[in-house]
Write an enzyme that holds these catalytic residues in place. Structure first.
Site, PDB file in Angstrom:
ATOM      1  N   HIS A 139      -8.981 -33.719  -5.472  1.00  0.00           N
ATOM      2  CA  HIS A 139      -8.143 -33.860  -4.277  1.00  0.00           C
ATOM      3  C   HIS A 139      -8.258 -32.661  -3.339  1.00  0.00           C
ATOM      4  O   HIS A 139      -7.845 -32.732  -2.197  1.00  0.00           O
ATOM      5  CB  HIS A 139      -6.676 -34.121  -4.671  1.00  0.00           C
ATOM      6  CG  HIS A 139      -5.950 -32.951  -5.241  1.00  0.00           C
ATOM      7  ND1 HIS A 139      -5.704 -32.794  -6.582  1.00  0.00           N
ATOM      8  CD2 HIS A 139      -5.391 -31.865  -4.643  1.00  0.00           C
ATOM      9  CE1 HIS A 139      -5.019 -31.686  -6.794  1.00  0.00           C
ATOM     10  NE2 HIS A 139      -4.815 -31.099  -5.616  1.00  0.00           N
ATOM     11  N   ASP A 169      -9.429 -36.237 -11.653  1.00  0.00           N
ATOM     12  CA  ASP A 169      -9.132 -35.305 -10.563  1.00  0.00           C
ATOM     13  C   ASP A 169      -9.999 -34.054 -10.651  1.00  0.00           C
ATOM     14  O   ASP A 169      -9.521 -32.930 -10.461  1.00  0.00           O
ATOM     15  CB  ASP A 169      -7.647 -34.928 -10.543  1.00  0.00           C
ATOM     16  CG  ASP A 169      -7.245 -34.265  -9.216  1.00  0.00           C
ATOM     17  OD1 ASP A 169      -7.966 -34.464  -8.214  1.00  0.00           O
ATOM     18  OD2 ASP A 169      -6.239 -33.538  -9.193  1.00  0.00           O
ATOM     19  N   SER A 275      -4.217 -25.202  -6.615  1.00  0.00           N
ATOM     20  CA  SER A 275      -4.936 -26.358  -7.149  1.00  0.00           C
ATOM     21  C   SER A 275      -6.428 -26.082  -7.265  1.00  0.00           C
ATOM     22  O   SER A 275      -7.082 -25.686  -6.304  1.00  0.00           O
ATOM     23  CB  SER A 275      -4.705 -27.568  -6.240  1.00  0.00           C
ATOM     24  OG  SER A 275      -5.217 -28.730  -6.817  1.00  0.00           O
TER      25      SER A 275
END
Length: 333
Positions: A139, A169, A275
């Site tokens: 993402h 992911d 992230s």
């Protein structure tokens, strides 16, 4: 002396006993006398396997542990520094020392900036080979038209997407024209236990190289993320994650297409931009890729209100290692 007596004496002199107490002396030296020096070479042969095994053990430790990077540079091989067991990337006397872990691992963590169609997003990534392969979250780079990577020393590189796996992911990117980068040591997440000390490194809100610490709070948390490209990080660099758990939202709407994976939960402070960064054990090994943080639905509506409340989640590094072949094959799943 009479002649008969002399003959008798002479005859007695040459006669042999019927039952001798010892054999007659041999006409030459016994062969055992020549074999006496044998113990010295035998002792030398006994030492050889030990020395050989010691040499092999040193090489194995160099390949599998914190010195794997040096081995890669000497051989010229662009391989992942991976360890099936705990390896001391930091000196054993510094185990658990946040400053020592940060100094050793920070050069292996980068800031990732993705330019989208009408905005940008910021995340982090972990260098896994000296040639510039970097693991990050899918993402972070979903829908990116171009990607820039900045290392801990301030160097900037252009990167290309090698492969993606939205079901986990994960994404693999590679910087262009780089060599000699410091690869992180990938540990073994199956040995992680609740209560273990951990360190997180990433670029929250674009603050490159930010270090936080905490513990492993829980294991095998079900994390649900979006597989829609349009549900990547919010535009404008907010870095909100599309994530939900237990019916509650985690930094944004996950959309209609989702996937679920098992994650490591940590109370190490994670914020938008962490992230794709590193979750590290006390010995300096990567045990997870930070992927999400909890945010209430009220916070997710405004990135200015979003912040860490001690509920962060990371993809276990064993999941990353098992997915590398797929990512390197150029998969865009």
């Amino acid at each position: 002396m009479t002649e008969s007596q002399g003959n008798e004496t002479q005859q007695h002199y040459y006669s042999a006993p019927v039952t001798p107490e010892w054999p007659p002396p041999p006409p030459y030296q016994p062969v055992t006398a020549m074999a006496a020096p044998e113990p010295a070479p035998r002792k030398k042969r006994d030492r050889s396997p030990v020395a050989l095994l010691a040499a092999v053990a040193i090489v194995a430790a160099a390949v599998g542990g914190g010195t794997a990077y040096a081995f890669q540079e000497l051989t010229g091989k662009d391989t992942v520094a991976s360890s099936g067991t705990t390896t001391n990337v930091v000196p054993s006397s510094k185990r658990g020392d946040v400053a020592a872990i940060a100094a050793a691992v920070s050069p292996s963590v980068v800031e990732v900036n993705a330019s989208l169609g009408s905005g940008s997003s910021t995340g982090s990534g972990v260098i896994i080979t000296s040639g510039g392969e970097i693991v990050t979250n899918n993402h972070v780079i979903a829908g990116a038209q171009s990607i820039k990577v900045r290392t801990s020393d301030g160097s900037s590189y252009t990167a290309q997407v090698v492969g993606t796996d939205s079901s986990k992911d994960l994404a693999l990117i590679k910087v262009q024209g780089a060599s000699g980068l410091k690869a992180a040591s990938l540990g073994n997440s199956s040995g992680v236990q609740v209560g273990d000390s951990v360190v997180a490194i990433g670029s929250p809100e674009g603050l490159t190289g930010t270090v936080t610490s905490g513990i492993v709070s829980a294991l095998n948390r079900d994390v649900t993320v979006s597989t829609d490209e349009s549900q990547g990080q919010n535009q404008g660099g907010d870095g909100n994650w599309p994530f939900q758990f237990g019916g509650r939202q985690f930094n944004g709407d996950t959309g209609s297409s989702t996937t679920t994976y098992k994650a490591i939960q940590t109370d190490a402070s994670l914020n938008p931009g962490n992230s794709g960064g590193a979750l590290i054990d006390a010995s300096g090994n990567i045990i997870g890729i930070n992927s999400a943080m909890y945010s209430s639905s009220q916070q997710s509506s405004s990135s200015s209100d979003a912040g860490s409340i001690g509920l962060g989640f990371a993809i276990p590094v064993n999941t990353v290692k098992s997915d590398l072949a797929k990512l390197r094959s150029g998969s865009n799943g």
